[in-house]
Design a protein around this motif. Sequence first.
Motif, mmCIF file in Angstrom:
data_model
loop_
_atom_site.group_PDB
_atom_site.id
_atom_site.type_symbol
_atom_site.label_atom_id
_atom_site.label_comp_id
_atom_site.label_asym_id
_atom_site.label_seq_id
_atom_site.Cartn_x
_atom_site.Cartn_y
_atom_site.Cartn_z
ATOM 1 N N ASP A 314 10.239 5.717 -6.229
ATOM 2 C CA ASP A 314 9.449 6.912 -5.939
ATOM 3 C C ASP A 314 7.957 6.649 -6.098
ATOM 4 O OD1 ASP A 314 11.743 8.279 -5.401
ATOM 5 O OD2 ASP A 314 11.874 9.260 -7.365
ATOM 6 N N TYR A 315 7.578 5.849 -7.104
ATOM 7 C CA TYR A 315 6.159 5.560 -7.299
ATOM 8 C C TYR A 315 5.569 4.886 -6.060
ATOM 9 C CZ TYR A 315 7.381 6.335 -12.209
ATOM 10 O OH TYR A 315 7.838 6.882 -13.394
ATOM 11 N N ILE A 317 6.744 5.037 -2.991
ATOM 12 C CA ILE A 317 6.755 5.988 -1.870
ATOM 13 C C ILE A 317 5.541 6.912 -1.954
ATOM 14 C CG2 ILE A 317 7.999 7.925 -0.861
ATOM 15 C CD1 ILE A 317 10.598 6.551 -1.676
ATOM 16 N N TYR A 318 5.258 7.446 -3.140
ATOM 17 C CA TYR A 318 4.086 8.319 -3.302
ATOM 18 C C TYR A 318 2.803 7.571 -2.958
ATOM 19 C CZ TYR A 318 7.370 11.240 -5.924
ATOM 20 O OH TYR A 318 8.441 12.002 -6.304
ATOM 21 N N PHE A 319 2.736 6.301 -3.390
ATOM 22 C CA PHE A 319 1.529 5.522 -3.094
ATOM 23 C C PHE A 319 1.366 5.287 -1.602
ATOM 24 C CE2 PHE A 319 -0.182 1.270 -2.181
ATOM 25 C CZ PHE A 319 -1.490 1.473 -2.571
ATOM 26 N N LEU A 321 2.467 7.129 0.840
ATOM 27 C CA LEU A 321 2.069 8.389 1.471
ATOM 28 C C LEU A 321 0.590 8.677 1.224
ATOM 29 C CD1 LEU A 321 5.170 10.641 0.620
ATOM 30 C CD2 LEU A 321 4.552 9.658 2.829
ATOM 31 N N GLN A 322 0.117 8.385 0.031
ATOM 32 C CA GLN A 322 -1.293 8.610 -0.272
ATOM 33 C C GLN A 322 -2.183 7.645 0.497
ATOM 34 O OE1 GLN A 322 -3.288 6.390 -2.264
ATOM 35 N NE2 GLN A 322 -5.097 7.714 -2.390
ATOM 36 N N PHE A 332 -4.389 11.972 -7.642
ATOM 37 C CA PHE A 332 -3.076 11.419 -7.293
ATOM 38 C C PHE A 332 -2.484 10.649 -8.468
ATOM 39 C CE2 PHE A 332 -0.772 7.607 -5.871
ATOM 40 C CZ PHE A 332 0.328 8.211 -5.297
ATOM 41 N N TRP A 333 -3.262 9.731 -9.062
ATOM 42 C CA TRP A 333 -2.730 8.900 -10.140
ATOM 43 C C TRP A 333 -2.496 9.699 -11.411
ATOM 44 C CZ3 TRP A 333 -0.426 4.826 -8.771
ATOM 45 C CH2 TRP A 333 -0.857 4.095 -7.669
ATOM 46 N N THR A 335 -1.191 12.611 -11.367
ATOM 47 C CA THR A 335 0.144 13.164 -11.149
ATOM 48 C C THR A 335 1.218 12.121 -11.434
ATOM 49 O OG1 THR A 335 -0.764 14.612 -9.437
ATOM 50 C CG2 THR A 335 1.624 14.331 -9.489
ATOM 51 N N ILE A 336 0.981 10.893 -11.002
ATOM 52 C CA ILE A 336 1.950 9.811 -11.236
ATOM 53 C C ILE A 336 2.122 9.568 -12.739
ATOM 54 C CG2 ILE A 336 2.419 7.358 -10.936
ATOM 55 C CD1 ILE A 336 2.908 8.994 -8.456
ATOM 56 N N THR A 376 2.547 -0.416 -9.721
ATOM 57 C CA THR A 376 2.212 0.434 -8.573
ATOM 58 C C THR A 376 0.728 0.774 -8.564
ATOM 59 O OG1 THR A 376 4.420 1.401 -8.680
ATOM 60 C CG2 THR A 376 2.789 2.577 -7.388
#
Length: 587
Positions: A314-315, A317-319, A321-322, A332-333, A335-336, A376
């Motif tokens: 997931d980490y 994938i989020y990266f 997308l960002q 963003f980070w 939130t991670i 990540t």
Amino acid sequence: MTSRGQRLTLALWLAGLLACVAVIAATRFVADLSAFMPQAPDARQQLLMSQFREGIIGRLIMLGVEGGDAAERAKLSQDLAARLRATGLFAAVQNGDAATEARDRAYFFGNRYLLGPDITTDRFTVAGLHAAIADTIDALAGDAGLIIKRLFPRDPTGETLTLAEQFEGGGQPRSDDGVWTSRDGERAVLLAYTRAPGTDTDAQAHAIETIRQVFAQLPGPGAERRLLMSGTSVFSVKSRSTIQSEVTRLAGASLLLVVCLLLLVYRSPRLLALGLVPVASGTLAGIAAVSLGFGQVHGLTMGFGTTLIGEAVDYAIYFFLQRSGSDARENFWRTIWLGVATSIAGFAALLFSGFPGLAQLGVYTISGLVVAATVTRYVLPILTPAQLTLRDLNRLGLALDRVLRRADRLRWLPPLLAVAAVGAVQMQGDSAWNRNLAALSPIAKEDQRIDAQLRADLAAPDLRYMVAFTAANEERALQGRKRRGRCCADCSKAGCCSASPRRPRCCRAAPSSRSARPPCRSPGPWSTTCARRWSACPSAATSCRASLPTWKRRGHAHRCAAATSTAPRPACSTTPSWSTGAATTWC
């Protein structure tokens, strides 16, 4: 980040991976359930674990040889026992052969005054010797008169047969052609005791494999013969193999599903490989952290730790997308890291568990997630292209959104299913819950059936029940074992048990007169009537003796009526601990 800083980051990352690989290469992976025993056990749990390590529980292997006729099986049993003794891996290998029994008889005779249950100073007084010799003379008219006649000149007080009395009633394997056989005579049976402790699964596996190899090399027709093995060590080795195969299969299946899903979405092998970088880094770091912290890694820890794969992916994938967005969000980070912090808070409770296996799982997950998020954050941006274009999934997203909107019509279904589930549980009552840990056992039904057959053929005791007590020193422990061992045998033979959940009534007190003794009740299974209720007898005078040994009955007809109890007498043995003075009696 400058190019120099990027190179330093990659160098540190690669050095960390190499260090983790080096630690893992020297890691010992285990599968025994001792890791899920309490880390600070009480006295009973310590005793149980010590018996698993050093006692007979983990070192006993029961063997069965099938195929051919009785003579061929006897020859195979003798050859197998001789070759196994020569390997040096076994403390003893018994198959009922005459040479072993002769050594045992010579040992018991030579040490009869040390091992005898009735040896006291009073026995060697004039009155004590007169009574003992008179008893032996009376026993000459009994069933064992010929044996007593040969022993009388060397053992006039009858200590040898008194010592042999301890084994009477416990059941002995059937003997044909000089070796032990099954009750139906269709199988030769043996007992092997490994030198390695029961918790050394690798050594137990080596001993078991040696038995198979030696049996395969025995001369004779190999197509008809068959080797059966059972015992705690056999189950331990099979359980480890099952756990390892299950962990490998499930971890491989989950990884394959993740790879297929990401490849379907990304349509790019490069992005797929980059997405798995945090997963691989976190997995290696988690295993290395557990190894450094505990000295070993349990297979179940790795099995449950496969949940790390989903969260670590997931980490990435989020990266992605960002990175593919037109504008980068500064929070963003944050939130991670907030997601990582909540995961750590959830798994941190496992670190304080009293079970090392659960603590391993906590260390594995927390260290893996922290490393995955760090990779990540600092490594993945260096490896990922600055301009990243992902596949447009708007059509798929809109289609899923329409399905979810239509599902709104079924909002009544979840509450209905919840009510039905609660009703089903209430109707079943306690039968819905299984409190038996044996239900979690990976041992196959066929293996359990073979174990029961071999145990019955060998008249082996049920090792699930044991009696233990402690004393101030070694001598007192041995004296207490003698007194309580006699009570253990007498209570089992008489089948006397009270309603007390702790001990048989005959073991509660030592009445001074025979008339004051409580009546013996109907005999029952040892495991249900005596073993779980047995407690330390106050003195050796405690007794519910219903009969004398067979070799004395006929000569002592005027002293004792015929035996009325048919309850099996367990075979009792003692494992002393010379450092603490404790002793353990197995029945």
